[in-house]
Scaffold this motif. Structure first.
Motif, PDB file in Angstrom:
ATOM      1  N   ALA A   2      28.006 -14.141 -36.047  1.00  0.00           N
ATOM      2  CA  ALA A   2      29.442 -13.970 -35.782  1.00  0.00           C
ATOM      3  C   ALA A   2      30.155 -13.385 -36.994  1.00  0.00           C
ATOM      4  O   ALA A   2      29.734 -13.555 -38.136  1.00  0.00           O
ATOM      5  CB  ALA A   2      30.058 -15.321 -35.422  1.00  0.00           C
ATOM      6  N   CYS A   5      35.043 -17.108 -36.777  1.00  0.00           N
ATOM      7  CA  CYS A   5      34.891 -18.319 -35.956  1.00  0.00           C
ATOM      8  C   CYS A   5      36.268 -18.891 -35.659  1.00  0.00           C
ATOM      9  O   CYS A   5      37.014 -19.237 -36.578  1.00  0.00           O
ATOM     10  CB  CYS A   5      34.038 -19.350 -36.684  1.00  0.00           C
ATOM     11  N   VAL A   7      38.002 -21.979 -33.837  1.00  0.00           N
ATOM     12  CA  VAL A   7      37.822 -23.309 -33.257  1.00  0.00           C
ATOM     13  C   VAL A   7      38.953 -23.498 -32.251  1.00  0.00           C
ATOM     14  O   VAL A   7      40.125 -23.316 -32.581  1.00  0.00           O
ATOM     15  CB  VAL A   7      37.847 -24.397 -34.348  1.00  0.00           C
ATOM     16  N   ALA A  16      38.163 -27.787 -38.853  1.00  0.00           N
ATOM     17  CA  ALA A  16      38.056 -26.336 -39.054  1.00  0.00           C
ATOM     18  C   ALA A  16      38.415 -25.971 -40.493  1.00  0.00           C
ATOM     19  O   ALA A  16      37.744 -25.135 -41.114  1.00  0.00           O
ATOM     20  CB  ALA A  16      38.958 -25.593 -38.076  1.00  0.00           C
ATOM     21  N   ARG A  20      35.755 -24.256 -43.190  1.00  0.00           N
ATOM     22  CA  ARG A  20      36.099 -22.981 -43.820  1.00  0.00           C
ATOM     23  C   ARG A  20      35.549 -22.888 -45.250  1.00  0.00           C
ATOM     24  O   ARG A  20      35.148 -21.822 -45.697  1.00  0.00           O
ATOM     25  CB  ARG A  20      37.628 -22.844 -43.823  1.00  0.00           C
ATOM     26  N   ALA A  23      31.788 -21.730 -45.029  1.00  0.00           N
ATOM     27  CA  ALA A  23      31.413 -20.580 -44.203  1.00  0.00           C
ATOM     28  C   ALA A  23      31.511 -19.268 -44.989  1.00  0.00           C
ATOM     29  O   ALA A  23      32.314 -19.145 -45.900  1.00  0.00           O
ATOM     30  CB  ALA A  23      32.305 -20.515 -42.975  1.00  0.00           C
ATOM     31  N   VAL A  27      36.983 -18.736 -40.812  1.00  0.00           N
ATOM     32  CA  VAL A  27      37.009 -19.824 -39.842  1.00  0.00           C
ATOM     33  C   VAL A  27      38.459 -20.281 -39.739  1.00  0.00           C
ATOM     34  O   VAL A  27      39.098 -20.555 -40.754  1.00  0.00           O
ATOM     35  CB  VAL A  27      36.125 -21.009 -40.285  1.00  0.00           C
TER      36      VAL A  27
END
Length: 150
Positions: A2, A5, A7, A16, A20, A23, A27
């Motif tokens: 991806a 992202c 949520v 979330a 973050r 990631a 996110v």
């Protein structure tokens, strides 16, 4: 694989924000863009839900965003009681009518209104006199901005 992202559950917006940090892609939670926009638009922010627990998640984000922007504001929460159960029973028309009634009532008290659930994003409503922010629309706009900057 991806590139971003999103949520989609407002109840886990704090998760979330935590994810973050770990990631390698952006996110965000679906309600973050609404919180930013609401803080930018008004001093009295209405948050409308169809479940009693839903408005609290966005209120937390609004409080965090207002601190970032250095603004003092007030959140007014309201619930279209019973509307979620009506929607789950399959009566979208009645659900939407209940949400619209609560929307117009809340609009008399605030500068802007944020819907607190994606299930409310399809509600077609008349002009209530204040801007209405929907997490579905703003979430997808945010994803587009992250995927295609500029």
């Amino acid at each position: 694989g991806a590139d971003v992202c999103m949520v989609t559950c407002t109840s886990v917006n704090q998760a979330a924000a935590y994810a973050r940090r770990f990631a390698h892609i952006p996110v965000f939670n679906l309600d973050e863009p609404v919180a930013r926009a609401a803080v930018a638009m008004g001093g009295r922010i209405g948050v409308l839900g169809t479940l009693p627990t839903s408005p609290g998640a966005i209120v937390r984000l609004v409080d965090e965003e207002s601190a970032r922007q250095g603004k003092k504001l007030q959140c007014v929460t309201a619930v279209a009681a019973g509307a979620f159960d009506v929607l789950c029973a399959g009566d979208r028309k009645k659900h939407d009518e209940m949400v619209e009634e609560a929307l117009h009532k809340l609009a008399k008290e605030v500068d802007v209104i944020a819907f607190s659930q994606i299930s409310m994003s399809l509600v077609a409503h008349g002009d209530c006199g204040v801007p209405v922010l929907k997490i579905g629309t703003s979430g997808f706009d945010e994803a587009k901005k992250l995927l295609f900057p500029g």
